[in-house]
Design an enzyme around this catalytic site. Structure first.
Site, PDB file in Angstrom:
ATOM      1  N   HIS A 171       0.662 -14.596  20.309  1.00 54.83           N
ATOM      2  CA  HIS A 171       0.865 -15.568  21.568  1.00 54.83           C
ATOM      3  C   HIS A 171       0.409 -16.413  22.136  1.00 54.83           C
ATOM      4  O   HIS A 171      -0.576 -16.487  22.797  1.00 54.83           O
ATOM      5  CB  HIS A 171       1.673 -15.295  23.071  1.00 54.83           C
ATOM      6  CG  HIS A 171       2.050 -15.908  23.596  1.00 54.83           C
ATOM      7  ND1 HIS A 171       1.936 -16.249  24.504  1.00 54.83           N
ATOM      8  CD2 HIS A 171       3.688 -15.335  24.309  1.00 54.83           C
ATOM      9  CE1 HIS A 171       3.361 -17.458  25.082  1.00 54.83           C
ATOM     10  NE2 HIS A 171       3.993 -16.327  24.696  1.00 54.83           N
ATOM     11  N   GLU A 273       3.528 -19.717  18.695  1.00 54.80           N
ATOM     12  CA  GLU A 273       2.713 -18.218  18.078  1.00 54.80           C
ATOM     13  C   GLU A 273       3.153 -17.505  16.942  1.00 54.80           C
ATOM     14  O   GLU A 273       4.793 -18.830  16.738  1.00 54.80           O
ATOM     15  CB  GLU A 273       2.944 -17.356  18.976  1.00 54.80           C
ATOM     16  CG  GLU A 273       3.371 -18.740  20.414  1.00 54.80           C
ATOM     17  CD  GLU A 273       3.985 -18.459  21.744  1.00 54.80           C
ATOM     18  OE1 GLU A 273       4.897 -17.383  21.753  1.00 54.80           O
ATOM     19  OE2 GLU A 273       4.871 -18.740  22.717  1.00 54.80           O
TER      20      GLU A 273
HETATM   21  O1  TA6 Z   1       6.132 -17.654  23.456  1.00 55.14           O
HETATM   22  C1  TA6 Z   1       6.711 -18.113  24.947  1.00 55.14           C
HETATM   23  C2  TA6 Z   1       7.901 -17.167  25.598  1.00 55.14           C
HETATM   24  O2  TA6 Z   1       8.700 -16.465  25.648  1.00 55.14           O
HETATM   25  C3  TA6 Z   1       8.243 -18.113  27.046  1.00 55.14           C
HETATM   26  O3  TA6 Z   1       9.830 -17.390  27.486  1.00 55.14           O
HETATM   27  C4  TA6 Z   1       7.777 -17.507  28.564  1.00 55.14           C
HETATM   28  O4  TA6 Z   1       8.005 -16.362  28.550  1.00 55.14           O
HETATM   29  C5  TA6 Z   1       6.175 -17.383  26.870  1.00 55.14           C
HETATM   30  O5  TA6 Z   1       6.211 -16.055  26.584  1.00 55.14           O
HETATM   31  C6  TA6 Z   1       5.376 -16.491  28.360  1.00 55.14           C
HETATM   32  O6  TA6 Z   1       5.706 -15.593  28.780  1.00 55.14           O
HETATM   33  P1  TA6 Z   1       4.871 -14.694  29.739  1.00 55.14           P
HETATM   34  O7  TA6 Z   1       5.725 -13.258  29.687  1.00 55.14           O
HETATM   35  O8  TA6 Z   1       3.185 -13.641  29.073  1.00 55.14           O
HETATM   36  O9  TA6 Z   1       5.177 -14.947  31.278  1.00 55.14           O
END
Ligand code: TA6
Length: 297
Positions: A171, A273
């Site tokens: 991510h 990501e």
């Molecule tokens: O990658 C996008 C995502 O799934 C968003 O929906 C948001 O939730 C982000 O990840 C961050 O997630 P986190 O749990 O690290 O705050």
């Protein structure tokens, strides 16, 4: 860009790698190579900093990120595994969003250290804690190859006797000088808009970001490029083993909502990501492994 963490060295691991801790004893792997500086935490095998000498940082880290062994770190490259986001099962069982790998303690070994770069291997194996959450036997390895760019390979090995499926993501939070002066090219032609009831939409050839964005693009099989105009550079991301590319920026509303992100944090980050987001996930049969990879330059 991590001097604000005020770390102290507790152990010299090699010529260019040391184990350091913050005031609460949270452990960091600090790398000072002639060509680049980098930092990981053993918590989550989390790359939190990468910067080639004389260049702007490649990886974004929230200035107010929390370093707490119960929470995910805001920024860097969270290892989201063995599921992406929340699934029906993870929600029903009140399990952590994006899985447990990024909030687990990993082991680290130095694979190689040369004038060209450094290779590290982080490992997380199934244990009582993980099996109480996800009842499978596995060994998870994050291979990090750092030089004038970043290569991260997440290898999922099924060490059990039953086939399992997994999802997740590398991510990556990438660092830009000003998101309003940046654009993104190379994304696939269609995407799912997570902010618009998961509607399927046709993509622009060149993406500019001027509002919250949370989208899942189908695989593009090529480079995704961020034109980081104010830093006079292009950042390229090449993913393999993924079934999608997730593009996310919380924008000002999301930044304000996050306790671990400055209100203006959205202005200097963009998540591109390497992800496995499909419901069917990736099946791994006993004795086999699967690799999810991202190369950031
Ligand atoms: O990658 C996008 C995502 O799934 C968003 O929906 C948001 O939730 C982000 O990840 C961050 O997630 P986190 O749990 O690290 O705050």
């Amino acid at each position: 860009m991590i001097s604000h963490l005020r770390l102290n060295t507790t152990k010299t691991l090699s010529e260019q790698i040391s184990l350091q801790v913050d005031s609460k004893g949270f452990e960091f792997i600090i790398i000072n190579h002639p060509k680049f500086d980098a930092a990981f935490t053993l918590h989550g095998a989390h790359l939190i900093h990468f910067q080639v000498k004389q260049q702007a940082p490649l990886i974004y880290l929230s200035k107010t990120a929390l370093f707490d062994d119960k929470k995910a770190i805001r920024g860097g490259v969270p290892v989201c595994w063995p599921w992406f986001g929340n699934t029906e099962e993870s929600l029903s069982k009140k399990l952590p969003g994006h899985g447990f790998a990024r909030i687990s303690k990993w082991e680290m070994s130095i694979v190689s250290e040369t004038s060209e770069g450094i290779d590290l291997a982080f490992t997380l194996s199934a244990n009582e804690t993980t099996k109480a959450i996800w009842d499978h036997d596995f060994t998870l390895t994050l291979k990090a190859s750092l030089s004038d760019h970043v290569e991260l390979s997440l290898i999922t090995e099924n060490t059990g006797t039953e086939t399992f499926k997994y999802g997740g993501a590398l991510h990556s939070y990438l660092c830009v000088a000003d998101i309003t002066q940046s654009s993104i090219e190379g994304l696939a032609a269609t995407y799912t808009d997570s902010l618009d009831s998961g509607k399927q939409k046709t993509a622009e050839a060149v993406l500019t970001v001027n509002e919250p964005i949370d989208t899942i693009y189908s695989v593009n099989n090529g480079d995704v490029t961020i034109n980081d105009l104010q830093n006079q550079r292009k950042i390229t991301v090449n993913n393999t083993g993924n079934d999608s590319v997730v593009v996310w920026n919380p924008w000002i509303s999301g930044s304000i909502a996050f306790a671990d992100m400055p209100d203006d944090g959205y202005q200097t980050m963009m998540c591109i990501e390497s992800a496995i987001t499909s419901k069917q996930g990736v099946l791994v049969v006993p004795g086999e492994s699967h690799t999810l990879k991202t190369v950031i330059k």
